[in-house]
Enzyme design. Sequence first.
Site, PDB file in Angstrom:
ATOM      1  CB  SER A 167     -18.895 -25.585  87.555  1.00  0.00           C
ATOM      2  OG  SER A 167     -18.548 -24.368  88.170  1.00  0.00           O
ATOM      3  CE  LYS A 204     -18.277 -22.315  85.251  1.00  0.00           C
ATOM      4  NZ  LYS A 204     -19.005 -21.985  86.462  1.00  0.00           N
TER       5      LYS A 204
END
Length: 167
Positions: free
Chosen positions: A88, A125
């Site tokens: 990700s 993230k």
Amino acid sequence: METKVVRLPVPLADLARRLADRGIRAGDVNAFLDVEPRLAQTVPLVGATAPCGFPSPADDYLDRPLDFNELLITHPAATFAVRVTGLSMIGAGIFPGDIAVIDRALTPSYECIVLALLDGEFTIKRYQTKGGTVILHPENKDFADIVIQEGQEFEIWGVVSGVIRKF
């Protein structure tokens, strides 16, 4: 104290057990990570740059020795490392197998990259806020934003201050 049954990978369960047994907060990194101190090691740092374009003559000049602890760690008592899994964050240059350096002393700011604990699972993230809502943004178009909802267990464990990759 109220409890909750969750399934965790064995290393995380052991970590949680050590936290509970010692009565310390998750932020007390040095108290629960099994880290053995080592002597400082340095490597020579060549004073010349190495362009990734056309070759240029190399200099014989050596700069002062490079200490990777000094290069990667600003707050030793609040810094630890985790191995990255998943795809990700490849758009930010963070790949599976990399080692992310996490600094708990840094305050998360808009667009920084963080290690967060969300509903009992860790994730790396990009940290964003919009209208008072926290968004964990992946750097891969194949993944969706994670919008933190009220009632979710959410904690930022630290800011990613560097990444180590071995080829």
